[in-house]
Every structure is written in C-alpha cells, then in structure tokens.
Motif scaffolding. Structure first.
Motif, mmCIF file in Angstrom:
data_model
loop_
_atom_site.group_PDB
_atom_site.id
_atom_site.type_symbol
_atom_site.label_atom_id
_atom_site.label_comp_id
_atom_site.label_asym_id
_atom_site.label_seq_id
_atom_site.Cartn_x
_atom_site.Cartn_y
_atom_site.Cartn_z
ATOM 1 N N MET A 1 0.860 -1.193 0.000
ATOM 2 C CA MET A 1 0.000 0.000 0.000
ATOM 3 C C MET A 1 0.888 1.231 0.000
ATOM 4 N N GLY A 2 0.983 1.876 -1.156
ATOM 5 C CA GLY A 2 1.928 2.971 -1.295
ATOM 6 C C GLY A 2 1.498 4.273 -0.673
ATOM 7 N N LYS A 3 0.187 4.469 -0.489
ATOM 8 C CA LYS A 3 -0.313 5.741 0.033
ATOM 9 C C LYS A 3 -1.371 5.444 1.083
ATOM 10 N N PRO A 4 -0.967 5.207 2.312
ATOM 11 C CA PRO A 4 -1.924 4.813 3.360
ATOM 12 C C PRO A 4 -3.045 5.827 3.570
ATOM 13 N N THR A 5 -2.773 7.094 3.278
ATOM 14 C CA THR A 5 -3.803 8.123 3.495
ATOM 15 C C THR A 5 -4.438 8.589 2.185
ATOM 16 N N GLY A 6 -4.200 7.844 1.103
ATOM 17 C CA GLY A 6 -4.693 8.273 -0.205
ATOM 18 C C GLY A 6 -6.196 8.451 -0.264
ATOM 19 N N PHE A 7 -6.924 7.528 0.373
ATOM 20 C CA PHE A 7 -8.394 7.616 0.324
ATOM 21 C C PHE A 7 -8.915 8.828 1.094
ATOM 22 N N LEU A 8 -8.083 9.399 1.966
ATOM 23 C CA LEU A 8 -8.456 10.609 2.698
ATOM 24 C C LEU A 8 -8.043 11.875 1.948
ATOM 25 N N GLU A 9 -6.987 11.779 1.174
ATOM 26 C CA GLU A 9 -6.428 12.960 0.510
ATOM 27 C C GLU A 9 -7.034 13.245 -0.857
ATOM 28 N N TYR A 10 -7.458 12.181 -1.559
ATOM 29 C CA TYR A 10 -7.915 12.348 -2.931
ATOM 30 C C TYR A 10 -9.385 11.971 -3.074
ATOM 31 N N ASP A 11 -10.106 12.772 -3.826
ATOM 32 C CA ASP A 11 -11.490 12.442 -4.161
ATOM 33 C C ASP A 11 -11.519 11.571 -5.406
ATOM 34 N N ASP A 48 -6.129 -1.035 0.358
ATOM 35 C CA ASP A 48 -5.457 -2.316 0.573
ATOM 36 C C ASP A 48 -6.047 -3.019 1.798
ATOM 37 N N CYS A 49 -7.358 -3.237 1.751
ATOM 38 C CA CYS A 49 -8.099 -3.775 2.897
ATOM 39 C C CYS A 49 -7.543 -5.112 3.362
ATOM 40 N N PHE A 53 -12.967 -7.239 -0.342
ATOM 41 C CA PHE A 53 -14.208 -7.734 -0.935
ATOM 42 C C PHE A 53 -14.263 -7.485 -2.440
ATOM 43 N N CYS A 54 -13.520 -6.477 -2.917
ATOM 44 C CA CYS A 54 -13.527 -6.138 -4.336
ATOM 45 C C CYS A 54 -13.164 -7.329 -5.214
ATOM 46 N N GLN A 55 -12.333 -8.242 -4.733
ATOM 47 C CA GLN A 55 -11.881 -9.363 -5.546
ATOM 48 C C GLN A 55 -12.494 -10.688 -5.111
ATOM 49 N N SER A 56 -13.513 -10.633 -4.265
ATOM 50 C CA SER A 56 -14.044 -11.865 -3.677
ATOM 51 C C SER A 56 -14.845 -12.697 -4.668
ATOM 52 N N GLY A 57 -15.736 -12.051 -5.428
ATOM 53 C CA GLY A 57 -16.569 -12.786 -6.366
ATOM 54 C C GLY A 57 -17.492 -13.789 -5.705
ATOM 55 N N MET A 58 -17.907 -13.519 -4.478
ATOM 56 C CA MET A 58 -18.764 -14.465 -3.764
ATOM 57 C C MET A 58 -20.237 -14.100 -3.963
ATOM 58 N N THR A 59 -21.103 -15.040 -3.618
ATOM 59 C CA THR A 59 -22.541 -14.825 -3.754
ATOM 60 C C THR A 59 -23.131 -14.461 -2.400
ATOM 61 N N LEU A 60 -23.785 -13.309 -2.360
ATOM 62 C CA LEU A 60 -24.469 -12.844 -1.164
ATOM 63 C C LEU A 60 -25.911 -12.521 -1.522
ATOM 64 N N ALA A 61 -26.845 -13.125 -0.813
ATOM 65 C CA ALA A 61 -28.278 -12.893 -1.059
ATOM 66 C C ALA A 61 -28.636 -13.137 -2.519
ATOM 67 N N GLY A 62 -28.009 -14.144 -3.121
ATOM 68 C CA GLY A 62 -28.316 -14.501 -4.503
ATOM 69 C C GLY A 62 -27.678 -13.619 -5.545
ATOM 70 N N MET A 63 -26.802 -12.700 -5.128
ATOM 71 C CA MET A 63 -26.164 -11.780 -6.061
ATOM 72 C C MET A 63 -24.651 -11.858 -5.898
ATOM 73 N N THR A 64 -23.920 -11.569 -6.981
ATOM 74 C CA THR A 64 -22.462 -11.610 -6.915
ATOM 75 C C THR A 64 -21.929 -10.331 -6.294
ATOM 76 N N SER A 65 -21.023 -10.501 -5.349
ATOM 77 C CA SER A 65 -20.360 -9.368 -4.703
ATOM 78 C C SER A 65 -18.873 -9.464 -5.002
ATOM 79 N N CYS A 73 -7.253 -6.583 -7.507
ATOM 80 C CA CYS A 73 -7.466 -5.123 -7.567
ATOM 81 C C CYS A 73 -6.529 -4.332 -6.647
ATOM 82 N N PRO A 74 -6.396 -4.678 -5.364
ATOM 83 C CA PRO A 74 -5.509 -3.885 -4.510
ATOM 84 C C PRO A 74 -4.066 -3.861 -5.019
ATOM 85 N N GLU A 75 -3.620 -4.990 -5.593
ATOM 86 C CA GLU A 75 -2.245 -5.057 -6.070
ATOM 87 C C GLU A 75 -2.018 -4.111 -7.244
ATOM 88 N N TRP A 76 -2.891 -4.182 -8.255
ATOM 89 C CA TRP A 76 -2.615 -3.314 -9.397
ATOM 90 C C TRP A 76 -3.078 -1.875 -9.194
#
Length: 497
Positions: A1-11, A48-49, A53-65, A73-76
C-alpha cells in the motif's frame, strides 16, 4: 500500500463524458479518460483492505459481490499509484484475459464491494483497469506471445463470445491447437454484435483477435455448427469440443397483434445496426430505421438501455422504455447492506441521452403491453399498455403481478424492440450434439463442472449458466479450459486463480 492516506487525501474523479447531445451524433465511445498522473491518484485511493471484498466474487443474497475473476485489484491499484505499469499489466492479465473489454462494459462489481464505498465513493478500479490495458498496448506489453511448446492436441470451440474466446486463449497458451468456429461473419459474438459500438468500439475486439491469431488460434467465420458443420465430423477431427454458443433464444411477448410489422428482438435490432455500421456506415440500409418514428422498448436492463441509445442515434421521434418491475430505490435499502450488490436505481448513458433530448426519463415502471395495434397494412402503429401491481397470493404467500383495472393506455409506436432477456441456448445446437439440458434449456453438467453428458464435449458461458455478464462468461471460459486440459493431459498446468 503505497499511500496509506490516499483515500483521505484524494477524491474520486471519473472520466469526463461527452455531452449527450453531441455524442448522439456519432457511434464512437464517448469517455475522455484521465491523464496518467491523475490516474495514479485514483490508484492511491485504494485502502489495501485486510479483507478485499472487491476481488471476492462471492454470492451474497443470490447476487455476486466483488469480481468473479478474482482480479487482484488492490495489487494493481497500488502499482498504478507507483507508476509501475508493466507489473500492473502482469498482475491484471494474470486473472483477466480481456481487460480491454471488461474495462468498458463491466458493471464494476469490484467497485460495488469496495470498502471505500461504505462511507464515500468507491475506488475507480475499472478506470484504473482501462488505463493499465491501454498503456500496455501502447508500450508493447500486450503484444502476441505464442506458446513455445505444442501438445499435439486439437480443440474446437463453437462460438466466439467472451467465454469461447477466454477458453480458446487459455488452451492455446497451454499449447493445444485451438480452432474457433463462428457462424457470423465477424469474430466476437456478443462483444461484436450484441454490444453497440459507442459502448465497445469494434476495433478493440479486432485488436485482441488479431493478437490471438498471431499466437496461433485459428478462427473460422460463417460456420454454423449444427447446420452446415456436423458435430460428428468435429468429434472425429478434434480431441475435445467446447460449446460456447451463448443464450440467444430471446424471451417473447404475447398478445393480440403480435404479428404486426415493426416488432424486433433486441439481439436482432442491435446486430443489424452494428453490421450495417461496419459494412457500409449504414449506406446499405440493412439496419432497423427509427428516424422520425416512435420507439417503444420492453425491458429496462443494460440491453434495453443499449437499444435506447441506438434508436436515439438514428433520430427517433420518441423513445419509451417499459419495465414490469417497480422502480428501484435511489439509495440502498436497510435489507440490502454492503457488500451486497446495491439494488438501486441507475441512469445509464442511453437514458441520460433520452432525458437530454426529450426532457424526461424514458422509463415507465410497473407496466406491460397488452395489445399490439396495427394499421390497415399490418404495420405497428401503437401499443396498448396496462399498469401492474404486486400483490401477495393468499394461498402461496408469494408476490404476483395483477393488472390495475382502468389503467390501459395507448402509446404511439412504429418500432417495438423486445429486450426482455433470454430463455437459453438455441435448441438446434444442443440437439445436434445430443447433450442433456436443464429444465431451463441450458447445457447440463455436473455441479461446478463443464463436461457434458457427451464424451469429449464441454460447455461454458451463457450456454451453460443462462444469460449473465461478460466478466462471468470470461470466468467460465477460463474454468472450462482447465477442465478440458485436465481431460486431455490427465493433469493441468492451467491455473484460473
């Protein structure tokens, strides 16, 4: 994770879209993508959670999450932030054969499951994906890489949509000799003729197909397997056959006047439009003309939206989209929490264009067509609609639709497009191969498997699962390739994830 505060600094910053009234003047893609420097900031927003969940591809409530391909995703996203585009492409291509397609047409399941979206805007993962793959093409990273060793095994793949192409790509790189049979005149299936050009320009499809040819895949067009090409001959020539013909049996509408002239299935409406565009830029007149006509589209999904944008570009007088279901809420309901797929209302590009051009949303909810009205020559002139409401069946407890008395209306309509989904694959193909099918007419296999009831015959994609997303079809093609390889070699070097 190159920018730990990126989600706070950038919109979050999305690509600029061309004004609706301008983009409807042509058939080109209409996104003005970000600069590489701005794209790096978007990569920096990834948290970099601990549990991505972004890469999980699991089924929740009958829908893909999350991503069905389990994209890293976090890597690239992190590699984009650091400007390491070559390694970003390597990590992206590890799980996705065709990021040039998914970065344009995927509904971004990864973003819907992004942790950043819980209390703000998701990471712009799909646009980062677009930036990576286009940079890779520009700098030669995505060039052809033919396999160095061949196994001597031959595989025929029937259908060149996303699942067929993904299966072909994986098996070819494994070293098998792959031949793809396509009944249309161009390779791409759904990618070529099911998605309009302004959503996916066809040179993008041709670019990838050309690379696959360089890598050794053989493509045969105008070959209708099950009619012109007999399955018996294929099974004699090839060591394995993969059925990836899609689910093109369209769901129809019934009612008085259904035989009126001017009623089309969406798959035919879109295919004729794209073929005419590519063949002659509409000079051959072989598309469905909507100029100056009132157009009604039945179905409010992605396909219905594509039909809306297509009708508008041809200069329709009006466009109305009829949906049986109620309008989805504008925000997540309490019983639809993150990271489930958000069942919320969205306004896509075709609807945006209709609003800009006609001043109102084209969609009418909880409505269906009761009758098709013809003129004296048998041409469609109007449709009679009726309102619907959902009521609880006292015997079963299930919700059912009933007509609202006195809600009938007449809508002027010279062109009706049925975009109500698909029932399954076309029967002549499954009958020709003699494969077992499910109660929904999809090709039957063991749960989680791809081997059909016929020896040497496999199936994947929409033909196997029913109508679904491009990203899921790619996943199916990859997994099917693994199954085919194992059947041919007794083991497999293909790793889907």
């Amino acid at each position: 994770m190159g920018k730990p505060t990126g989600f706070l600094e950038y919109d979050r910053v999305d690509p600029v879209l061309e004004d609706p009234k301008e983009r409807i003047k042509n058939w080109n893609e209409f996104h003005e993508h970000l600069s590489l420097e701005e794209q790096k900031k978007q990569g920096a927003r990834c948290m970099d959670c601990g549990v991505p969940f972004c890469q999980s591809g699991m089924t929740l409530a009958g829908m893909t999450s999350g991503c069905p391909l389990h994209n890293l995703c976090p890597e690239w996203n992190d590699l984009v932030y650091h400007g390491n585009w070559k390694e970003a492409y390597s990590r992206l291509h590890k799980t996705n054969n065709f990021p040039e397609f998914t970065s344009r047409v995927c509904p971004a399941l990864c973003e819907k499951a992004c942790t950043c979206s819980v209390h703000g805007d998701a990471v712009a993962t799909r646009d980062n994906e677009y930036a990576i793959i286009e940079y890779a093409y520009e700098h030669g990273y995505a060039a052809a890489k033919p396999p160095k060793v061949r196994t001597g095994k031959k595989v025929a793949i029937i259908g060149s949509g996303p699942s067929g192409l993904a299966c072909a790509d994986m098996l070819n790189h494994r070293g098998h000799q792959v031949t793809v049979y396509e009944r249309d005149d161009r390779i791409g299936g759904l990618l070529m003729y099911g998605i309009p050009n302004m959503k996916l320009e066809k040179q993008i499809v041709d670019r990838k197909v050309s690379i696959m040819k360089e890598e050794g895949v053989t493509f045969l067009t105008g070959m209708d397997v099950g009619k012109d090409v007999k399955p018996k001959a294929l099974l004699k020539e090839y060591d394995a056959v993969v059925l990836a013909c899609g689910a093109k049996q369209a769901r129809d509408l019934k009612g008085p006047g259904r035989d009126a002239k001017g009623i089309y299935f969406a798959v035919d409406f879109l295919a004729r439009n794209t073929k005419s565009l590519l063949d002659s830029h509409f000079q051959d007149g072989k598309y469905v003309e909507t100029k100056g006509k009132n157009v009604v589209i039945v179905g409010g999904g992605d396909t219905g939206n594509d039909c809306t944008g297509t009708a508008i570009r041809h200069g329709c007088k009006s466009v109305t989209a009829i949906e049986m279901m109620p309008k989805a809420p504008d925000e997540r309901a309490a019983d639809n929490p993150w990271p489930e797929w958000p069942k919320v209302s969205k306004t896509d590009y075709g609807q945006e264009e209709a609003i800009a051009l006609f001043g109102h949303d084209p969609r009418i909810y909880e409505t269906t067509i009761k009758e098709f009205l013809k003129d004296k020559d048998g041409n469609l002139r109007a449709v009679k609609t009726v309102g619907l409401r959902f009521e609880k069946d006292p015997q079963t407890g299930r919700r059912k639709m009933t007509e609202v008395p006195g809600s009938e209306k007449e809508l002027p309509c010279e062109v009706l497009v049925i975009a109500a989904g698909f029932l399954g694959p076309e029967k002549y193909v499954t009958d020709a191969f003699g494969v077992e099918t499910t109660e929904r007419s999809n090709v039957k296999t063991a749960e989680g498997g791809y081997q059909t009831s016929v020896e040497k015959v496999f199936s994947c994609g929409d033909m196997h699962t029913g109508q679904s997303l491009v990203v899921k079809a790619i996943r199916q093609g990859r997994e099917c390739a693994e199954a085919v390889d194992k059947s041919l070699m007794g083991y497999t070097n293909i790793r889907v994830q």
